[in-house]
Design an enzyme around this catalytic site. Structure first.
Site, short mmCIF file in Angstrom:
data_model
loop_
_atom_site.label_atom_id
_atom_site.label_comp_id
_atom_site.label_asym_id
_atom_site.label_seq_id
_atom_site.Cartn_x
_atom_site.Cartn_y
_atom_site.Cartn_z
N SER A 1 0.80 -1.23 0.00
CA SER A 1 0.00 0.00 0.00
C SER A 1 0.83 1.28 0.00
O SER A 1 0.31 2.35 -0.33
CB SER A 1 -0.95 0.02 1.21
OG SER A 1 -0.23 -0.14 2.42
N ASP B 1 -3.09 8.06 8.11
CA ASP B 1 -4.17 7.28 8.71
C ASP B 1 -3.71 6.31 9.80
O ASP B 1 -4.43 5.40 10.18
CB ASP B 1 -4.93 6.50 7.63
CG ASP B 1 -4.02 5.56 6.83
OD1 ASP B 1 -2.85 5.40 7.22
OD2 ASP B 1 -4.47 5.00 5.82
N HIS C 1 -0.14 4.67 6.97
CA HIS C 1 0.42 5.28 5.78
C HIS C 1 0.78 6.75 6.04
O HIS C 1 0.31 7.34 7.01
CB HIS C 1 -0.58 5.18 4.62
CG HIS C 1 -1.08 3.78 4.43
ND1 HIS C 1 -2.31 3.37 4.90
CD2 HIS C 1 -0.51 2.71 3.84
CE1 HIS C 1 -2.48 2.09 4.60
NE2 HIS C 1 -1.41 1.66 3.97
#
Length: 362
Positions: A35, A337, A340
């Site tokens: 991610s 968040d 990340h």
């Protein structure tokens, strides 16, 4: 001098073996990872209800949601911009041409295949998806015939390409940490992870890769998510300078030490290739030491998007879920968040890489 021009100059002047150094501008980039590098693959692989990164507030700084797990651009985006390459399209998209590069990274991807974790009684929340490093390499191999046909054509094409081999290892550690496995057991996984990264690197070299950037992992003990869910009542468990969890950062450093050793061995074996280690850990820990110096007035350990608590992380209302909210100015935060980073933080990390490993060869 602009950063991209400086980068180009250094790449032209740097070579492991000057007799085999052919000055050129890199014209394509191929990215693998999770991610931290995913530009939309995950959201193209899962049902609409699971496409968190395709909904606001994700993408708020970018201008609209893009499937990136951030408010805006990622490290791979800044690298592409520095080379004058278009932002990499996700492999699982409607894009018809990947001549300038492709992104195979998928959120949640591990280095090791899912059965490795299943045999150890671990649940991986992407276990229904075949997205680990070995599968991402297969996707590249499926794409390769559309990029070049002959051995010489592939050699010429890939000599002008940059291969970025993820931030592999993060999820191989994150999943067992969250599951409550002992750090000694998790530490025992790391050599297997490094072996898999090494095999993948050699596999790409066999396909003709010349320029390979292999990042280490960031200081996971500084993730607000783990600070919130794995915090300690003992003051000595925290680094007094950063407030990060010592043992988790020790685990990340162990991974990075083994990775650097493996890359050095590979470089000695493949002297005509450029194997570059990107020190994500050093870049992020430097920000954590002095966040205000980098413009992060809200510090390095509190998430911009989330809900409640000292780190603004609530597992029942994570970013994008009902009850969570995003801060007004993500550029003043390091963490987006809880796991990340914000675009502003990614920009700082990318600048470190562009001025370091991509501007010199290890």
């Amino acid at each position: 001098m602009k950063l991209s021009l400086l980068l180009l100059l250094l790449l032209v002047l740097s070579c492991f073996n000057t007799s085999n150094c052919i000055p050129h501008r890199l014209t394509s980039i191929f990215s693998f990872g999770n991610s931290f590098a995913d530009t939309g693959n995950f959201d193209n692989l899962v049902p609409p209800t699971q496409r968190t990164a395709s909904r606001l507030p994700y993408g708020v700084t970018f201008g609209y949601p893009t499937g990136r797990f951030s408010d805006g651009r990622l490290i791979i985006d800044f690298i592409a911009e520095a080379f004058g390459v278009p932002l990499l399209p996700p492999f699982f998209s409607t894009t018809k041409s990947f001549r300038r590069g492709a992104n195979f990274a998928v959120a949640g991807a591990t280095t090791l295949d899912i059965p490795f974790f299943q045999r150890r009684g671990l649940f991986v929340n992407t276990s229904t998806l075949n997205i680990s490093l070995s599968y991402q390499l297969r996707w590249f191999e499926e794409l390769k015939p559309s990029l070049c046909k002959t051995i010489q054509e592939c050699r010429d094409y890939f000599s002008k390409s940059l291969f970025v081999l993820g931030e592999f290892g993060v999820n191989d550690l994150n999943y067992p940490i969250y599951a409550g496995k002992s750090l000694d057991e998790i530490r025992s996984y790391v050599p297997e992870v490094i072996k898999a990264i090494r095999r993948a690197t050699e596999r790409l070299i066999k396909h003709g890769a010349v320029n390979l950037l292999v990042p280490g992992i960031p200081p996971i003990g500084c993730f607000p998510f783990f600070l919130s869910t794995k915090g300690s009542a003992k003051k000595e468990d925290y680094d007094p300078r950063t407030g990060c969890l010592r043992e988790l950062n020790d685990l990340a450093r162990y991974h990075n030490r083994l990775l650097k050793k493996a890359l050095l061995q590979l470089q000695n074996k493949h002297k005509k290739r450029r194997l570059m280690y990107a020190d994500y850990y050093g870049a992020v820990i430097g920000i954590a030491h002095s966040p205000e110096h980098f413009g992060f007035s809200n510090g390095a350990l509190r998430a911009c998007c989330g809900k409640d608590g000292p780190y603004n992380v609530n597992v029942n209302a994570t970013c994008g879920q009902p009850g969570s909210t995003a801060c007004k100015d993500p550029s003043t935060y390091v963490s987006w968040d809880g796991i990340h980073f914000t675009q502003a933080a990614y920009h700082c990390i990318a600048a470190d890489i562009l001025e370091g490993p991509l501007g010199r060869l290890h």
